[in-house]
Design an enzyme around this catalytic site. Structure first.
Site, PDB file in Angstrom:
ATOM      1  N   HIS A 383      14.994 106.293  11.340  1.00 42.91           N
ATOM      2  CA  HIS A 383      14.426 107.625  11.574  1.00 42.91           C
ATOM      3  C   HIS A 383      12.916 107.667  11.365  1.00 42.91           C
ATOM      4  O   HIS A 383      12.225 108.574  11.824  1.00 42.91           O
ATOM      5  CB  HIS A 383      15.123 108.660  10.678  1.00 42.91           C
ATOM      6  CG  HIS A 383      15.225 110.016  11.314  1.00 42.91           C
ATOM      7  ND1 HIS A 383      14.216 110.561  12.080  1.00 42.91           N
ATOM      8  CD2 HIS A 383      16.218 110.944  11.312  1.00 42.91           C
ATOM      9  CE1 HIS A 383      14.574 111.766  12.512  1.00 42.91           C
ATOM     10  NE2 HIS A 383      15.795 112.011  12.067  1.00 42.91           N
ATOM     11  N   ARG A 384      12.371 106.684  10.682  1.00 40.99           N
ATOM     12  CA  ARG A 384      10.912 106.665  10.520  1.00 40.99           C
ATOM     13  C   ARG A 384      10.246 106.398  11.864  1.00 40.99           C
ATOM     14  O   ARG A 384       9.102 106.760  12.091  1.00 40.99           O
ATOM     15  CB  ARG A 384      10.508 105.558   9.533  1.00 40.99           C
ATOM     16  CG  ARG A 384      11.067 105.738   8.139  1.00 40.99           C
ATOM     17  CD  ARG A 384      10.828 104.498   7.308  1.00 40.99           C
ATOM     18  NE  ARG A 384      11.394 103.307   7.946  1.00 40.99           N
ATOM     19  CZ  ARG A 384      11.312 102.084   7.449  1.00 40.99           C
ATOM     20  NH1 ARG A 384      10.677 101.881   6.303  1.00 40.99           N
ATOM     21  NH2 ARG A 384      11.844 101.055   8.078  1.00 40.99           N
TER      22      ARG A 384
END
Ligand SMILES: Cc1cc2nc3c(=O)[nH]c(=O)nc-3n(C[C@H](O)[C@H](O)[C@H](O)COP(=O)(O)OP(=O)(O)OC[C@H]3O[C@@H](n4cnc5c(N)ncnc54)[C@H](O)[C@@H]3O)c2cc1C
Lengths: 410, 473
Positions: A383-384
């Site tokens: 998700h980064r």
């Protein structure tokens, strides 16, 4: 003086390895090109060739020794006309660094603090050589950074000034102490290097990479028909469903470049080529050979390359350039009857596709029930690097390519 | 007319283009070079090489004039300019032929004519205004180089007002010469014609000669130029060239607006370089040009698919070795993007590590930051200096004029820059360039053993001096 044979670095990141097998014995005559030994790294078993001519004078590190640091003296070769006395001046100093790290001595001795005017040496406390520039070492010492922690971007992965200057120390993952307990009788087996790497990498992934998962069902009937037609036309090749999936993913990475990325702390790297890693199960673990530039390759070429790499993998013959550095991974357990599953991201990559089996299911289309071959896939994203909408768009692209395989010709 | 198909086509056969072509052929690509004039480009035909040939004649002449210093007799000294020029042209022709041979050896097709980008993947080639070929290629490298810059009030006529092209094949030995611009090109010609006896004046807009060089080195060179009789006017510009029958009346204005006139018989314009960006299809294809140069990224990509640019065409430093190095990188990047197995270790050029050389007397060579730039960037510096007059070899050669200067970061020991003036310094600068590329600190340089007696010992001593340890001064 005799020729010293050292433990080779068979890949830029190799720090130590297992001396699996000597293929020569003391007294054997060798010439440049003779295979001396098989060296096992965390990923593969590789052959170590002699670059000199001579007679094996002494084998210093025995078969099966683990954790032999790169650069350790492992054998001596006598040159033409030399006798055993030629080996007298060579101290067995190298042996001292053959260090088997047992649980009893977990941490390496703390590095001595080098006085500012002494240039730190290239040898890190664990005895592994880190390729680095003098300036990088000087700056690292001044900033109290262990050069071995810095990953290098210079020629051949050498650590250079820029790497040390941009280095931010990561939270060191403490090796957990394991308290194994059960009354059941047991046998304890030493971990292979590959198993250790899998354990380290995937623990790091699950602990530091925020995963999220997206699932979708894909109808395969068009693809199966296309595959049947292609395979019916020649006996020279046999395209698998997996080959289609590799090509579809490669094209989808091109179509949604925001998914072909790696998260780098304060930068994001956007790749312009789809290098697809394919997980291959081998005895004792798995490896991930890479199909490079898969978006530029046809099904036939993908199929041939995958077969060749899988064979190399099973034979333990993969070279570092075969498995290092993919930009995306595929893990397929469909052939083992798994309906669906979620995979762990293979860092520093930012996504992995978990592929289930194709099976006959009833689908409802415009209120009509009809049978179809359906496969469930699941995309895990970092998700980064990738947000939900990008992940969904990327997965949608994969689905479109697979459900309408003729679009892969565009 | 048939369409010729290649993997890679290079437009322009200079040191950028022909080197790119060789690398492409080595990697197995079907390659062609389109060249409208001479293989080898400016460098071999009108730049680096023929100027060095002229300067060598000047150097030998200088030594002849000083024969007595060496206990030798040389009488009735003189020169024949046409023969000096003939030698220079012969060398240029020989090397251009050598490039043709390299093309053949590497099975590279050379297409003679003027090329133009029609669209990505397609070039057309014409000769004498007639189209002679269509050429297709997946990747196109633009390497059309550059030419002398002219200004509205400073235009060459090839007769009395020259660019480097005319100055290399002079129609007459100038008696009084004005050189506008004191960069490498201007100073080299000033040095050459001065040595042969012309009365030379150099006008420079900046406040020091060889403006990109370290100020201390520049000042050292200036003193030497003046001692040789060169007249140098800095912080001034030429505002007008008024051509009369036999002379040119040049108006020179200083930065306070005060004007003077100088009468000369020849003028050389050396006010800079501008890229050959015209009529090669750039605007039509959306390739960006800024102040006469193509904008490309660190890998030479123009942003338009399959179109790349290298060398003088992409801007400073305008140096042959920069062009060639970019030529290799652009090809290896293309190969890597195609998944070529041979390319594993690729890095863009580090502009901080490109050495620069000027072959005037005394020679000047440098790499990295000047002392002033280093300080402006916030470095605390340690500076080392070693003069030629304290070096045995320099004295034995009769070349005791010069200086080797090194600039270190006081904290890290990084060699920030090295600057040299004096005999043969252009042959020595690569020592410091290797040091910078490998990121050595002062310690490794101090540990290095330099051979005696050589000029290179001064490189060692200069490093020692930066740390207060020079041995021979
Ligand atoms: C007087 C002088 C002295 C110099 N001395 C030095 C030195 O000592 N050291 C150094 O490093 N550099 C020196 N340089 C600079 C050096 O010559 C250039 O940096 C170098 O030549 C640049 O190479 P290039 O390949 O980019 O371009 P160029 O060498 O300019 O080559 C470009 C080629 O493209 C061709 N071309 C252009 N347009 C077309 C077209 N439309 N179709 C087909 N062909 C075309 C041209 O004919 C030319 O052959 C000097 C330059 C000059 C002028």
């Amino acid at each position: 003086m005799a020729i010293e044979i050292f433990m080779p670095a068979l890949s830029p990141t190799m720090e130590s390895g297992t001396l699996a097998n000597w293929l020569v014995k003391e007294g054997d005559t060798v010439e440049s090109g003779t295979i001396l030994a098989e060296i096992e790294t965390d990923k593969a078993t590789m052959e170590y060739e002699s670059i000199d001519d001579g007679v094996v004078g002494k084998i210093i590190v025995a078969d099966g020794t683990e954790n032999v640091a790169v650069g350790t003296l492992i054998a001596l070769l006598l040159e033409e006309g030399e006798d055993a006395s030629a080996m007298d001046d060579i101290s067995s100093g190298g042996m001292a660094s053959v260090e088997i790290n047992t649980e009893a001595s977990p941490a390496a001795a703390p590095a001595p603090v080098a006085p500012a005017h002494v240039a730190p040496t290239t040898i890190s406390p664990t005895g592994d050589r880190v390729f680095s520039s003098p300036l990088a070492r000087r700056i690292a010492a001044q900033k109290d950074i262990n050069i071995a922690d810095v990953s290098g971007t210079g020629p051949r992965g050498r650590v250079i000034k820029r790497d040390v200057e941009s280095y931010t120390p990561r939270e060191v993952i403490r090796t957990a102490t394991f308290q194994l307990h059960s009354d059941a009788p047991f046998e304890e087996i030493k971990l292979s290097n590959m198993r250790k790497t899998i354990a380290k990498r995937l623990t790091e992934s699950k602990q530091t990479v925020p995963h999220f998962y997206l699932g979708v069902d894909i109808e395969l009937d068009n693809l199966l028909a296309a595959r049947k037609e292609l395979n019916g036309m020649s006996d020279d090749y046999k395209i698998s469903v997996n080959d289609f999936i590799i090509r579809a993913c490669a094209l989808a990475l091109k179509k949604v470049p925001a998914a072909n990325v790696q998260f780098g702390g304060d930068v994001m790297r956007h790749y312009s080529r789809s290098d697809v890693s394919v997980a291959v199960a081998i005895p004792g673990g798995l490896v991930t050979p890479v199909i490079r530039g898969a978006e530029q390759k046809g099904l036939r070429q993908i199929s041939d390359e995958t077969k060749e790499l899988a064979k190399k993998a099973r034979d333990g013959k993969l070279m570092p350039e075969d498995y290092a550095g993919g930009t995306f991974s595929i893990s397929n357990l469909g052939m083992m009857g798994i309906k669906q599953f979620q995979a762990v991201i293979n860092p520093p990559q930012a996504a992995i596709l978990a592929v289930g089996s194709g099976e006959q299911r009833v689908v409802i289309n415009n209120g009509e029930m009809k049978p179809a071959t359906v496969m469930s896939v699941n995309l895990a994203c970092d998700h980064r690097a990738i947000d939900g909408a990008v992940g969904a768009e990327f997965l949608g692209a994969i689905k479109t390519y697979l459900e309408h395989p003729s679009t892969m010709l565009l | 007319m048939t369409v010729q198909k290649f993997d890679i086509v290079v437009l322009g056969g200079g040191p950028g283009g022909y080197v790119a072509a060789i690398r492409a052929a080595q990697l197995g690509y079907k390659t062609a070079v389109i060249e409208r004039e001479n293989l080898g480009g400016i460098c071999l035909n009108w730049g680096c090489i023929p100027t060095k040939a002229l300067l060598r004649s000047a150097e030998v002449f200088h030594n002849m004039k000083h024969a007595a210093d060496y206990g030798l007799l040389a009488k009735d000294l003189g020169f024949e300019l046409d023969k000096v020029v003939k030698r220079s042209r012969g060398i240029a022709a020989q090397l251009s032929g050598g490039v043709a041979h390299l093309m053949k050896k590497n099975k590279i097709t050379v297409i003679e004519g003027e090329g133009k980008l029609v669209k990505p993947g397609l070039l057309s080639v014409s000769k004498d205004g007639k189209k002679i070929a269509d050429v297709e290629a997946t990747d196109i490298i633009l390497a059309t180089g550059a030419r002398a810059r002219e200004l509205p009030h400073l235009k060459a006529d090839g007769d009395k007002i020259w660019t480097y092209r005319h100055a290399l094949v002079p129609n007459v030995m100038p008696k009084k010469l004005l050189v506008i611009g004191s960069g490498a090109i201007g100073i080299e010609f000033a040095s050459f014609y001065n040595e042969l006896g012309a009365d030379v004046t150099v006008v420079e807009m900046m406040d020091h000669v060889l403006p990109v060089e370290d100020e201390e080195i520049s000042a050292f060179a200036l003193k030497s130029f003046k001692a040789q009789g060169l007249k140098i006017i800095t912080s001034a510009s030429v505002t007008k060239l008024d051509k009369k029958k036999d002379i040119v009346v040049c108006t020179v204005e200083d930065n306070k607006g005060k004007a003077q006139t100088i009468e000369v018989d020849r003028v050389i314009l050396a006010v800079g370089i501008t890229g050959n960006v015209e009529n090669i299809g750039l605007e039509e294809n959306g390739i960006k040009v800024d102040r006469g140069h193509i904008i490309a990224d660190e890998w030479g990509h123009t942003g338009v698919k399959g179109v790349h640019a290298i060398g003088d065409l992409t801007g400073p430093p305008w140096l042959a070795h920069k062009a060639s190095h970019e030529g290799v990188i652009v090809i290896e990047k293309i190969a890597r993007d195609k998944g070529h197995k041979e390319i594993k270790d690729l890095h863009p050029i580090d502009k901080g590590n490109i050495p620069g050389c000027t072959y005037c007397r005394p020679q000047v060579a440098s790499v990295g930051m000047t002392e002033k730039t280093a300080k402006d960037k916030g470095h605390k510096v340690r500076v080392g200096r070693f003069p030629f007059m304290a070096n045995g070899k320099a004295i034995a050669l009769g070349e005791a004029e010069g200086l080797v200067k090194t600039v270190f970061d006081a904290k890290t020991g990084e060699l920030l820059g090295a600057h040299m003036v004096g005999a043969e310094v252009t042959e020595m600068i690569q020592g410091y360039t290797v040091a910078r590329t490998l990121e050595t600190t002062e310690a490794e340089l101090m540990h290095t053993v330099f051979p005696h007696p050589t000029l290179s010992e001064m490189m060692h001593e200069s490093v020692l001096d930066a740390y207060g340890k020079a041995l021979h001064f």
